[in-house]
Design a protein around this motif. Structure first.
Motif, PDB file in Angstrom:
ATOM      1  N   ASN A  61       0.839  -1.190   0.000  1.00 16.97           N
ATOM      2  CA  ASN A  61       0.000   0.000   0.000  1.00 16.97           C
ATOM      3  C   ASN A  61       0.881   1.249   0.000  1.00 16.97           C
ATOM      4  N   GLY A  62       1.273   1.690  -1.204  1.00 13.04           N
ATOM      5  CA  GLY A  62       2.120   2.871  -1.330  1.00 13.04           C
ATOM      6  C   GLY A  62       3.605   2.589  -1.300  1.00 13.04           C
ATOM      7  N   TYR A  63       4.007   1.336  -1.510  1.00 12.94           N
ATOM      8  CA  TYR A  63       5.431   1.006  -1.497  1.00 12.94           C
ATOM      9  C   TYR A  63       5.696  -0.248  -2.333  1.00 12.94           C
ATOM     10  N   TYR A  64       6.963  -0.404  -2.738  1.00 19.15           N
ATOM     11  CA  TYR A  64       7.437  -1.587  -3.452  1.00 19.15           C
ATOM     12  C   TYR A  64       8.625  -2.159  -2.699  1.00 19.15           C
ATOM     13  N   TYR A  65       8.820  -3.474  -2.831  1.00 21.07           N
ATOM     14  CA  TYR A  65       9.949  -4.147  -2.198  1.00 21.07           C
ATOM     15  C   TYR A  65      10.216  -5.457  -2.935  1.00 21.07           C
ATOM     16  N   PHE A  66      11.361  -6.060  -2.647  1.00 24.39           N
ATOM     17  CA  PHE A  66      11.702  -7.368  -3.182  1.00 24.39           C
ATOM     18  C   PHE A  66      11.441  -8.435  -2.131  1.00 24.39           C
ATOM     19  N   SER A  67      10.955  -9.578  -2.587  1.00 25.57           N
ATOM     20  CA  SER A  67      10.990 -10.781  -1.769  1.00 25.57           C
ATOM     21  C   SER A  67      11.720 -11.813  -2.618  1.00 25.57           C
ATOM     22  N   GLN A  68      12.280 -12.786  -1.966  1.00 27.59           N
ATOM     23  CA  GLN A  68      13.010 -13.801  -2.720  1.00 27.59           C
ATOM     24  C   GLN A  68      12.076 -14.953  -3.039  1.00 27.59           C
TER      25      GLN A  68
END
Length: 192
Positions: A61-68
């Protein structure tokens, strides 16, 4: 539509360190990168591109990130240990008169004054272990806020007044905490 090589590189450099790109970040070019990822079909193209190197681009919600896509057991253990710190920090912050939500601003001085006036908050603060054992409340808070800033949950908005802003990525912590089940409570409610 081709991906912009410079932006793709910057996105990788930020997210591969475990950081977030938040929509309300104003420093480090992150707001511009957020808008780039959000444009047209960029998210899907970037997701496919990073999947080739075992990283999954995720949208919150309003952000991006990496997961493996697949993760080593030792990395999971490190994340759990880090979340123990986050839980303690969130416990302190949610007990403040002005609890954290996206866009909230804090100064070290304001939090220190509140902790000095409330023995329960002071005790919570003293129990948080980040790095060194800071005796001074202000130094301890600075260490905690810098820890959250390094992990891109907060942003140092004004160095002179030491004002920190809560970023959209802070919701990630709140969502993870909501998913934690305490088995004793669940077992207790099942027996009643």
């Amino acid at each position: 539509m081709n991906l912009h090589k410079e932006y793709t590189t910057e996105i990788f450099q930020l997210l591969s360190k475990g950081n977030f790109i938040s929509s309300n970040a104003s420093k480090d070019h992150a707001g511009k990168l957020y808008r780039y990822i959000s444009e047209e079909d960029h998210f899907e193209r970037l997701k496919a591109y990073f999947a080739l190197i075992n990283l999954s681009l995720e949208c919150g919600n309003g952000y991006y990130y990496f997961s493996q896509i697949s993760e080593k057991e030792t990395l999971r253990e490190e994340k759990i240990l880090k979340f123990e710190r986050y839980i303690d920090i969130l416990d302190l912050f949610t007990s403040l008169e002005n609890p954290p939500f996206v866009g909230t601003r804090y100064t070290i001085t304001e939090i220190a004054q509140e902790c000095l006036g409330n023995p329960m908050q002071k005790e919570k603060l003293e129990e948080i272990r980040i790095g060194g054992n800071k005796a001074n409340i202000t130094d301890k808070l600075r260490e905690i806020l810098d820890f959250l800033t390094a992990d891109t949950f907060l942003e140092l908005e004004d160095e002179e007044t030491e004002t920190y802003k809560v970023l959209d990525s802070f919701n990630y912590l709140l969502e993870i905490i909501k998913q934690i089940e305490i088995y004793g409570e669940q077992a207790l409610s099942a027996t009643e």
